[in-house]
Structure formats: structure tokens, C-alpha cells
Design a protein around this motif. Structure first.
Motif, PDB file in Angstrom:
ATOM      1  N   TYR A 191      -3.706  19.926   4.055  1.00 55.26           N
ATOM      2  CA  TYR A 191      -2.653  19.040   3.567  1.00 55.26           C
ATOM      3  C   TYR A 191      -3.051  17.579   3.777  1.00 55.26           C
ATOM      4  CZ  TYR A 191       2.049  17.951   1.981  1.00 55.26           C
ATOM      5  OH  TYR A 191       3.120  17.486   1.244  1.00 55.26           O
ATOM      6  N   ASP A 249      -1.669  24.467  -5.433  1.00 47.11           N
ATOM      7  CA  ASP A 249      -0.462  23.711  -5.109  1.00 47.11           C
ATOM      8  C   ASP A 249       0.636  24.048  -6.124  1.00 47.11           C
ATOM      9  OD1 ASP A 249       1.508  21.742  -4.626  1.00 47.11           O
ATOM     10  OD2 ASP A 249       0.014  20.290  -3.976  1.00 47.11           O
ATOM     11  N   SER A 354       0.750  25.992   2.154  1.00 48.49           N
ATOM     12  CA  SER A 354       1.083  24.670   2.698  1.00 48.49           C
ATOM     13  C   SER A 354       2.060  23.937   1.792  1.00 48.49           C
ATOM     14  CB  SER A 354      -0.185  23.832   2.872  1.00 48.49           C
ATOM     15  OG  SER A 354      -1.003  24.353   3.886  1.00 48.49           O
ATOM     16  N   SER A 355       1.825  24.009   0.487  1.00 51.64           N
ATOM     17  CA  SER A 355       2.697  23.308  -0.458  1.00 51.64           C
ATOM     18  C   SER A 355       4.086  23.934  -0.503  1.00 51.64           C
ATOM     19  CB  SER A 355       2.067  23.283  -1.850  1.00 51.64           C
ATOM     20  OG  SER A 355       1.957  24.582  -2.405  1.00 51.64           O
ATOM     21  N   GLN A 358       5.848  22.927   2.824  1.00 57.79           N
ATOM     22  CA  GLN A 358       6.178  21.510   2.864  1.00 57.79           C
ATOM     23  C   GLN A 358       7.302  21.181   1.892  1.00 57.79           C
ATOM     24  OE1 GLN A 358       4.954  19.454   5.159  1.00 57.79           O
ATOM     25  NE2 GLN A 358       6.415  17.926   4.424  1.00 57.79           N
TER      26      GLN A 358
END
Length: 383
Positions: A191, A249, A354-355, A358
Motif C-alpha cells: 500500500y 486494486d 489491501s484495497s 482500506q
């Protein structure tokens, strides 16, 4: 052989970089050192004296992102004054590093990364100073809740978007130094490390964070080389590097300009390439045949060397995915020619999760209203 007439010419270097040759002239005072662009001429004795009092590292922005507009740099430094002290700060985005579609009239948002020693204490101070930056539930719950939300799961970062500062709209993300180190060295979430693969302006740093930053660049090059063919252009290299943190992503499905990677590379090509110049020259089995053409050694031993140069977390996930065992698993993987798809799958999976996490975290940290406005601004860039 004639030391009295010997010279070392250092073209286009910052004066502090003269110290980098001190190991060459440790035992003599007879070699003259000249810098072509500074009209400086110094003896070995003078260089050795200076090296005792001068930091051998030049400022990060001069090494990696040259020719930053002074007014922009001053404007970015002024933004930091609105926040509690941070140990590391970087600015990025099209407002700082222009992209192909960027125009001054569009006034894009400026993105910041802040790394802090103690998230709890930092958010405590920031809530006292800038409480309006946080969603109302987090304002009520206080700094402990904010820091827990930040560090509860990867990528261990919390963002506050759409913040007006000095006539600009900014977005800033806060991460702990330890979590930033983990991501830059091991790509634990890809990230922060992914954002720092691309041109940024480093506003605050120390030698330790600079080392992490450099390691991250080296990881990006090694990873890209494993997926590229024997000969490739500078554009292909930079496009591959810039794609590392976008492939997978979820925002690339809904919420981002489909040409974002191309715009990043094409919009600041020379700056992007100069950012990696030092890293590229340090890599064995890689040569530059022209201003635009690179040649790499794609033999099995060279590929194994590249694989071993990847972040440890990525390597171990590749090993697990491949199902290979034993000390020679890397050789087996390279010879099977499956390293490319496995590497892509591992990176894509890391970026995807991660996307997703987040994005979920951002809905809480920013609040429903800001999240909706921010999402609309992203959607508008898709068309």
C-alpha cells in the motif's frame, strides 16, 4: 600513474556528493577532484576534512525527484505546519507530479503520507488541533479508537480526505514508522510501498527511512525484471513498476481512471526514470544499450538472483503457491517458467485485499458524507 596530474571528474553532482569518492582518495593528498557544474576544485585533504562534518547523503528530493518547483515545495512544507510533528512525510498525486491529463485549472487534491512514531499520541494531538478532520464517531471516541482503527488490520493506515488547508484540498494518510518499514521492506500490504514506487516529493525523512525507501525501489525493479522479456524499453519498465500497486486494486474496477498508469508514466516520464537511475545502475546483469533500450540477462541463474531479491513475504507466498519444496525450489520454479504467473497472482492478491480493507476502513474514518463525495470525485475520473 602520475598522481600529480590525476583528476577525478564528477559531472552534475551536488557538492555533498563529492564526499562519496573519499574512499578513493583516503591515502593521498595529490588527486584533484573537480565538479564540472560547480566550478569547484578540492584536494583530497579538503574532501576528507569535509566528510567528517557533512552528511554523505544529499536530500532525498535532489537524488530521486530533481527539479521540483520551489513554490510547490514551499507550499507543501507549509502544509506540514498545520499538523503535529511527523517523522516521515511525502506528497504525491497529479497536483505535485503532473500527469498527462493534469491542468492547473483542475486544482486536483494533494495526497500526503505521514509516518509517526506513536499513532496514539499523534492522533491525540491532531484531534486537539484538527478535530474537524475526523468523522464525528471518531471525534467522540477519541485517539485510542482512531489508533486502533488505524492499526487493527492491513494496511495499518488511516486516511482523512477532502481537507481544506491553505487554499488547497488535501488527503493525508497516517501510518506508524514500524508499519511503514514492514511494507517498504517486505511488501506486507503493497500500500505505502506501492505509492512510493512512483514519483513523490519527500518532505521529511531521516537516514533510516531513506534506506527503507531505497530498498523499496530495488524491490520494484527486481520484481519488474522478472516479468519483462530480455530486451525492453524504458517506458515498458516504468509502466510495469507503476502497475505493481494497481493490478488487483478494486478501485481500478470502479473508481479510477482506466488510463491512470499510462498517465502517470507519460506525464512525468523523465522524472520517473531519473528516480530509478541510481537503482538501475546498481543491478548486475542489466545494461542500457541506448537512452530507451535495456537488455537483461534472462538465464536461469540470473532469474534466480532476481527471485531472491524479492521481498521475503512475496517469495514465501510464491513458494507456497507453487507447492515446491526443498532448498532448490527457486531453481525448479524458474525452470518451470511458472514464476511469472505465480508472481502476478501473489502481487494481485496482496493489492486486492489491501484495497478492499482500506476502502472499508475509509468509510469509517472519513464518514459517510466525505466518503460519498470522495467516491463521486473518483468516479468522475473514469469518464
Amino acid at each position: 600513474n602520475n598522481k600529480e596530474n590525476s583528476k577525478i571528474i564528477i559531472p552534475n553532482y551536488h557538492s555533498q556528493n563529492l564526499n562519496k569518492v573519499k574512499t578513493i582518495i583516503q591515502n593521498t593528498n595529490l588527486i584533484e577532484i573537480e565538479s564540472e557544474n560547480l566550478n569547484a576544485s578540492k584536494t583530497a585533504k579538503e574532501i576528507k576534512t569535509e566528510s567528517q562534518t557533512t552528511n554523505i547523503l544529499t536530500p532525498c528530493s535532489e537524488i530521486y525527484v530533481p527539479n521540483i518547483d520551489v513554490n510547490i515545495k514551499n507550499e507543501l512544507d507549509a502544509v506540514l505546519q498545520h499538523f503535529p510533528p511527523v517523522q516521515f512525510a511525502a506528497a504525491y498525486g497529479s497536483a505535485v507530479i503532473p500527469q498527462k491529463t493534469y491542468t492547473k485549472s483542475s486544482n486536483p487534491m494533494v495526497d500526503f503520507i505521514f509516518a509517526v512514531e506513536d499513532p496514539y499520541n499523534w492522533h491525540k494531538q491532531n484531534l486537539q488541533k484538527n478535530s474537524q478532520h475526523y468523522s464525528w464517531p471518531l471525534r467522540l471516541l477519541g485517539p485510542r479508537a482512531v489508533s486502533m482503527l488505524q492499526t487493527s488490520f492491513q494496511p495499518n493506515m488511516i486516511y482523512n480526505p477532502l481537507i481544506p488547508v491553505n487554499g488547497r484540498i488535501i488527503k493525508y494518510g497516517v501510518i506508524s514508522l514500524s508499519d511503514m518499514k514492514s511494507d517498504l521492506e517486505n511488501w506486507s500490504s503493497l500500500y505505502v510501498s506501492g505509492r512510493l514506487h512512483k514519483p513523490v516529493v519527500l518532505l521529511k525523512h531521516d537516514p533510516q527511512s531513506l534506506q527503507w525507501y531505497r530498498q523499496n525501489l530495488l524491490h520494484a525493479v527486481n520484481t519488474s525484471l522478472l516479468t519483462l522479456k530480455e530486451s525492453f524499453t524504458a517506458y515498458e519498465l516504468l509502466y510495469t513498476i507503476a502497475s505493481l500497486s494497481y493490478d488487483g486494486d478494486i478501485r481500478m474496477i470502479v473508481g479510477e481512471n482506466k488510463n491512470k498508469v499510462h498517465n502517470i508514466v507519460n506525464g512525468c516520464f523523465e522524472r520517473f526514470l531519473s528516480m530509478y537511475q541510481q537503482t538501475l545502475t546498481s543491478i548486475p546483469q542489466l545494461s542500457r544499450k541506448s537512452s530507451d533500450l535495456f537488455i537483461q540477462d534472462t538465464s536461469v541463474p540470473a532469474r534466480i538472483s532476481r527471485l531472491r531479491g524479492l521481498p521475503e513475504r512475496i517469495r514465501m507466498r510464491m513458494r507456497k503457491t507453487s507447492g515446491l519444496q526443498g532448498p532448490d525450489w527457486e531453481e525448479k520454479l524458474i525452470k518451470s517458467s511458472k514464476h511469472k504467473p505465480i508472481l502476478r497472482d501473489v502481487l494481485r492478491s496482496t493489492v486486492r485485499w489491501s484495497s478492499v480493507k482500506q476502502t472499508m476502513k475509509g468509510a469509517i474514518s472519513a464518514g459517510v458524507g466525505k466518503s460519498f463525495s470522495y467516491s463521486l470525485s473518483k468516479l468522475s475520473k473514469m469518464f
